[in-house]
Design a protein around this motif. Structure first.
Motif, short mmCIF file in Angstrom:
data_model
loop_
_atom_site.label_atom_id
_atom_site.label_comp_id
_atom_site.label_asym_id
_atom_site.label_seq_id
_atom_site.Cartn_x
_atom_site.Cartn_y
_atom_site.Cartn_z
N UNK A 200 3.72 -5.57 -0.87
CA UNK A 200 4.56 -4.70 -0.04
C UNK A 200 4.01 -3.29 0.02
N UNK A 201 3.61 -2.75 -1.14
CA UNK A 201 3.06 -1.39 -1.15
C UNK A 201 1.76 -1.36 -0.34
N UNK A 202 0.94 -2.39 -0.50
CA UNK A 202 -0.32 -2.47 0.25
C UNK A 202 -0.08 -2.46 1.75
N UNK A 203 1.00 -3.10 2.19
CA UNK A 203 1.24 -3.21 3.63
C UNK A 203 1.66 -1.87 4.23
N UNK A 204 2.32 -1.00 3.45
CA UNK A 204 2.69 0.30 4.01
C UNK A 204 1.74 1.43 3.62
N UNK A 205 1.33 1.46 2.34
CA UNK A 205 0.44 2.54 1.89
C UNK A 205 -0.61 1.99 0.93
N UNK A 206 -1.63 1.32 1.48
CA UNK A 206 -2.65 0.74 0.59
C UNK A 206 -3.31 1.78 -0.32
N UNK A 207 -3.37 3.02 0.14
CA UNK A 207 -4.04 4.06 -0.66
C UNK A 207 -3.25 4.40 -1.93
N UNK A 208 -1.97 3.98 -1.99
CA UNK A 208 -1.15 4.28 -3.18
C UNK A 208 -1.29 3.20 -4.26
N UNK A 209 -2.08 2.17 -3.99
CA UNK A 209 -2.30 1.13 -4.99
C UNK A 209 -3.61 1.42 -5.72
#
Lengths: 231, 92
Positions: A200-209
């Protein structure tokens, strides 16, 4: 998997407390390198999310339940050192405010869930990532595999501690089988939750992973080289 | 580049989702013993556990706990980062 006071004898609890303090001290140093504009604001969120999800016990078979440990999830979202700190904060609050996990067992719980959970989850994830193609689509599934392995590993570490300092005599073979069996099932829940959240995080903000940085960098370089190449 | 969610929006949504999970958990979480407690029960060493009174409990307590964790972890990240003297991103 919160160990209460009384399961392990004093020398074992003191030893795990020393291990926990050393682990957290190392993490405080290591986290300096991880914490930047992206991971620093994420740390609070990740800890809160792990705290919340640890409360959500899911049924496992008849008569028992499991909950997220969160080590692999935290490590992949904010980096292993910061992840170790996040899970430790969760365990300290749970022990002190909710009597979830003992006080003398706090070192044991940090050792099992924060240290073993994070280290195993992260190493499995990173190891697979190094061997497999650098694809963003692989980050969430590999996070799930790291999570899956981390739970029985923590269970096995508990058995190891119990073998050394358990307060009641228990046939170890039976303990290993029971702990590994249930915690492999719980690991499947851990894998599903970890995979879904990282995805889910990758789908909205991949740079935050944090765990996706290498593959994102590889992708960026590829795009740049193909764009920049004279035709 | 496709437009991506602002970091602030992402964090607020994330915290709200976490608080929602706390709410859901306080109603729907399984009350069955977890793996370790179950095994300890079966093998007869659960009696060795020392029971303690919890200062906080229930749904409201859980919310207080979540906010406490948020404050502590955010504060810790802030302090560690400042003491580390790192700025920006992509530190070696």
């Amino acid at each position: 998997m919160h160990v209460p006071d009384g399961f392990l004898d004093a020398p074992t609890s003191v030893t795990t407390a020393v291990v926990a303090v050393a682990g957290v001290a190392l993490a405080l140093r290591g986290a300096r390198k991880e914490l930047d504009d992206r991971t620093a604001p994420m740390a609070g969120l990740v800890a809160t999310f792990v705290f919340a999800t640890q409360m959500l016990n899911f049924p496992v078979g008849a008569g028992t339940s499991g909950h997220l440990l969160g080590g692999a999830l935290a490590a992949i979202l904010v980096g292993p050192w910061t992840g170790l700190l996040c899970v430790s904060v969760v365990l300290i609050v749970q022990s002190l405010l909710f009597a979830d996990g003992g006080i003398t067992a706090l070192g044991t719980n940090i050792t099992l869930m924060a240290i073993v959970g994070v280290v195993v989850g992260w190493l499995v994830f990173r190891g697979l990532q190094a061997m497999l193609p650098k694809k963003v689509g692989l980050v969430a599934p590999l996070a799930a595999v790291g999570a899956l392995v981390s739970v029985p590993s923590a269970a096995l570490a508990f058995v190891g501690l119990y073998a050394v300092g358990g307060t009641a005599p228990i046939p170890l073979e039976t303990l290993v089988t029971a702990m590994l069996g249930w915690h492999t099932l719980i690991g499947i829940g851990e894998a599903v939750i970890t995979g879904l959240v990282v995805g889910s995080v990758l789908s909205v903000r991949p740079d935050l992973v944090y765990g996706a940085r290498r593959v994102l960098k590889a992708r960026e370089l590829e795009i740049r080289t193909s764009e920049g190449a004279p035709t | 580049m496709k437009t991506s969610m602002k970091t602030k929006t992402f964090l607020i949504v994330g915290v709200l989702v976490a608080l929602l999970v706390v709410g859901v958990a306080s109603f729907y979480a399984s009350v069955k013993p977890d793996g370790l407690v179950y095994v300890a029960d079966q093998m007869g060493f659960m009696d060795n556990a020392e029971k303690r009174e919890a200062p906080l409990s229930g749904g409201l307590g859980a919310l207080v706990g979540a906010v406490t964790v948020l404050a502590l972890a955010s504060g810790l990240a802030f302090v560690v980062r400042r003491r580390g003297g790192s700025s920006g991103e992509g530190n070696p």
